[in-house]
Design a protein around this motif. Structure first.
Motif, PDB file in Angstrom:
ATOM      1  N   UNK A 173       0.814  -1.164   0.026  1.00 24.59           N
ATOM      2  CA  UNK A 173       0.078  -0.028  -0.049  1.00 24.59           C
ATOM      3  C   UNK A 173       0.837   1.073  -0.088  1.00 24.59           C
ATOM      4  N   UNK A 174       0.399   2.408  -0.633  1.00 25.60           N
ATOM      5  CA  UNK A 174       1.061   3.492  -0.629  1.00 25.60           C
ATOM      6  C   UNK A 174       0.126   4.557  -0.326  1.00 25.60           C
ATOM      7  N   UNK A 175       0.609   5.698   0.213  1.00 28.67           N
ATOM      8  CA  UNK A 175      -0.212   6.963   0.419  1.00 28.67           C
ATOM      9  C   UNK A 175      -1.013   7.363  -1.160  1.00 28.67           C
ATOM     10  N   UNK A 176      -2.201   7.809  -0.895  1.00 28.05           N
ATOM     11  CA  UNK A 176      -2.882   8.413  -2.346  1.00 28.05           C
ATOM     12  C   UNK A 176      -3.377   7.002  -2.994  1.00 28.05           C
ATOM     13  N   UNK A 177      -3.473   5.829  -2.348  1.00 29.02           N
ATOM     14  CA  UNK A 177      -3.890   4.853  -2.804  1.00 29.02           C
ATOM     15  C   UNK A 177      -5.376   4.595  -1.842  1.00 29.02           C
ATOM     16  N   UNK A 178      -6.238   3.522  -2.235  1.00 28.33           N
ATOM     17  CA  UNK A 178      -7.371   3.300  -1.945  1.00 28.33           C
ATOM     18  C   UNK A 178      -7.465   2.106  -0.803  1.00 28.33           C
ATOM     19  N   UNK A 179      -8.232   2.194   0.155  1.00 25.92           N
ATOM     20  CA  UNK A 179      -8.343   0.939   1.122  1.00 25.92           C
ATOM     21  C   UNK A 179      -9.702   0.918   1.756  1.00 25.92           C
ATOM     22  N   UNK A 180     -10.125  -0.352   1.893  1.00 29.33           N
ATOM     23  CA  UNK A 180     -11.670  -0.474   2.739  1.00 29.33           C
ATOM     24  C   UNK A 180     -11.171  -0.443   4.249  1.00 29.33           C
ATOM     25  N   UNK A 181     -11.971   0.266   4.792  1.00 30.99           N
ATOM     26  CA  UNK A 181     -11.736   0.368   6.328  1.00 30.99           C
ATOM     27  C   UNK A 181     -13.360   0.497   6.675  1.00 30.99           C
ATOM     28  N   UNK A 182     -13.647  -0.794   7.712  1.00 24.75           N
ATOM     29  CA  UNK A 182     -15.084  -0.711   8.020  1.00 24.75           C
ATOM     30  C   UNK A 182     -15.877  -0.830   6.933  1.00 24.75           C
ATOM     31  N   UNK A 208     -14.785   2.897   1.649  1.00 19.35           N
ATOM     32  CA  UNK A 208     -13.664   3.384   0.724  1.00 19.35           C
ATOM     33  C   UNK A 208     -13.009   4.562   0.968  1.00 19.35           C
ATOM     34  N   UNK A 209     -11.484   4.338   1.519  1.00 17.05           N
ATOM     35  CA  UNK A 209     -10.853   5.431   2.064  1.00 17.05           C
ATOM     36  C   UNK A 209      -9.656   5.742   1.233  1.00 17.05           C
ATOM     37  N   UNK A 210      -9.291   7.002   0.967  1.00 15.34           N
ATOM     38  CA  UNK A 210      -7.846   7.429   0.512  1.00 15.34           C
ATOM     39  C   UNK A 210      -6.771   7.463   1.495  1.00 15.34           C
ATOM     40  N   UNK A 211      -5.845   6.506   1.198  1.00 16.08           N
ATOM     41  CA  UNK A 211      -4.774   6.646   2.292  1.00 16.08           C
ATOM     42  C   UNK A 211      -4.084   7.793   2.397  1.00 16.08           C
ATOM     43  N   UNK A 212      -3.702   8.259   3.570  1.00 19.74           N
ATOM     44  CA  UNK A 212      -3.206   9.663   3.549  1.00 19.74           C
ATOM     45  C   UNK A 212      -1.697   9.451   4.154  1.00 19.74           C
ATOM     46  N   UNK A 213      -1.648   8.540   5.154  1.00 25.28           N
ATOM     47  CA  UNK A 213      -0.377   8.458   5.840  1.00 25.28           C
ATOM     48  C   UNK A 213      -0.020   6.567   6.216  1.00 25.28           C
ATOM     49  N   UNK A 214       1.047   6.088   5.861  1.00 24.51           N
ATOM     50  CA  UNK A 214       1.390   4.824   6.371  1.00 24.51           C
ATOM     51  C   UNK A 214       2.691   5.025   7.300  1.00 24.51           C
ATOM     52  N   UNK A 215       2.615   4.555   8.471  1.00 18.94           N
ATOM     53  CA  UNK A 215       3.845   4.318   9.268  1.00 18.94           C
ATOM     54  C   UNK A 215       4.448   2.805   9.682  1.00 18.94           C
ATOM     55  N   UNK A 216       5.377   2.579   9.457  1.00 18.65           N
ATOM     56  CA  UNK A 216       5.656   0.886   9.720  1.00 18.65           C
ATOM     57  C   UNK A 216       6.639   0.900  10.730  1.00 18.65           C
ATOM     58  N   UNK A 217       6.211   0.203  11.863  1.00 16.49           N
ATOM     59  CA  UNK A 217       6.869  -0.020  13.097  1.00 16.49           C
ATOM     60  C   UNK A 217       7.800  -0.980  12.758  1.00 16.49           C
ATOM     61  N   UNK A 226       4.404  -3.925  11.883  1.00 18.40           N
ATOM     62  CA  UNK A 226       3.172  -3.505  11.942  1.00 18.40           C
ATOM     63  C   UNK A 226       3.090  -2.098  11.277  1.00 18.40           C
ATOM     64  N   UNK A 227       1.884  -2.045  10.207  1.00 16.48           N
ATOM     65  CA  UNK A 227       1.744  -0.649   9.795  1.00 16.48           C
ATOM     66  C   UNK A 227       0.444  -0.099  10.118  1.00 16.48           C
ATOM     67  N   UNK A 228       0.634   1.189  10.513  1.00 17.67           N
ATOM     68  CA  UNK A 228      -0.407   1.936  10.845  1.00 17.67           C
ATOM     69  C   UNK A 228      -0.854   2.699   9.638  1.00 17.67           C
ATOM     70  N   UNK A 229      -2.126   2.617   9.447  1.00 14.81           N
ATOM     71  CA  UNK A 229      -2.624   3.123   8.102  1.00 14.81           C
ATOM     72  C   UNK A 229      -3.701   4.271   8.268  1.00 14.81           C
ATOM     73  N   UNK A 230      -3.569   5.412   8.027  1.00 13.31           N
ATOM     74  CA  UNK A 230      -4.457   6.561   8.289  1.00 13.31           C
ATOM     75  C   UNK A 230      -5.041   7.006   6.907  1.00 13.31           C
ATOM     76  N   UNK A 231      -6.370   7.035   6.830  1.00 17.10           N
ATOM     77  CA  UNK A 231      -6.911   7.251   5.572  1.00 17.10           C
ATOM     78  C   UNK A 231      -8.278   8.003   5.783  1.00 17.10           C
ATOM     79  N   UNK A 232      -8.716   8.684   4.901  1.00 17.74           N
ATOM     80  CA  UNK A 232      -9.889   9.706   4.756  1.00 17.74           C
ATOM     81  C   UNK A 232     -10.986   8.962   3.885  1.00 17.74           C
TER      82      UNK A 232
END
Length: 136
Positions: free
Chosen positions: A12-21, A24-33, A42-48
Motif C-alpha cells: 500500500x502507498x499514500x494516495x491509494x485506496x483501502x476499505x476500512x470498516x 472506501x478511503x484514500x490513504x493519507x499516511x502509512x507508518x511502519x513499526x 506492523x503498519x499503521x494506516x491513516x485514511x480519509x
C-alpha cells in the motif's frame, strides 16, 4: 462483491485506496513499526473516507492482506439539478443516476455544478461520487 480486491499491506502507498470498516478511503499516511522480538512489522494506516470525509486508522501486520476498493472512474453529463440532488447521465451507457449533493459531490466543486456540463464520477461498492469537472 466484485468491487474489491485483496492487497498485501506492505504494497500500500499514500494516495491509494483501502476499505476500512466497509468504507472506501484514500490513504493519507502509512507508518511502519519495526518488528518486535517475536512479531512482524506492523503498519499503521491513516485514511480519509471518500464519501463521508471521516479519518480512520487501522494497524495491521505488513504481511496481512486488506481489502482495496476497485474504483470505476467514468464521465457523465449533468442532466438536471434540484436543491438536494444532481441527476447525471453516463456518457457511455446513457444510464441515469441521482446523486445526493451532500456526500455525493466533492466539496470543492459543489458551487460550480450546472446543467449540461460534464463531470468525472467515481463508482465503487454501489455508490457514486462526483469528483471533478471535465474540460470541454
Amino acid at each position: 462483491m466484485g468491487d474489491k480486491t485483496k492487497v498485501q499491506v506492505s504494497k500500500l502507498k499514500p494516495g491509494r485506496y483501502i476499505l476500512i470498516d466497509g468504507e472506501p478511503c484514500r490513504i493519507g499516511n502509512i507508518t511502519v513499526s519495526s518488528p518486535g522480538k517475536h512479531g512482524s512489522a506492523k503498519a499503521r494506516i491513516e485514511a480519509v473516507g471518500i464519501f463521508d470525509g471521516k479519518v480512520r486508522s487501522i494497524v495491521k501486520p505488513t504481511s496481512a492482506e486488506v481489502d482495496v476498493p476497485i474504483i470505476d472512474k467514468r464521465t457523465a453529463q449533468i442532466i438536471a439539478m434540484t436543491p438536494d440532488t444532481v441527476q447525471i447521465m453516463d456518457m457511455e451507457t446513457y444510464e441515469l443516476y441521482d446523486v445526493p449533493i451532500e456526500g455525493g459531490v466533492a466539496d470543492d466543486i459543489k458551487d460550480q455544478l450546472k446543467e449540461g456540463i460534464n463531470v468525472e464520477y467515481w463508482e465503487t461498492l454501489g455508490r457514486i461520487k462526483i469528483m471533478k469537472l471535465k474540460g470541454e
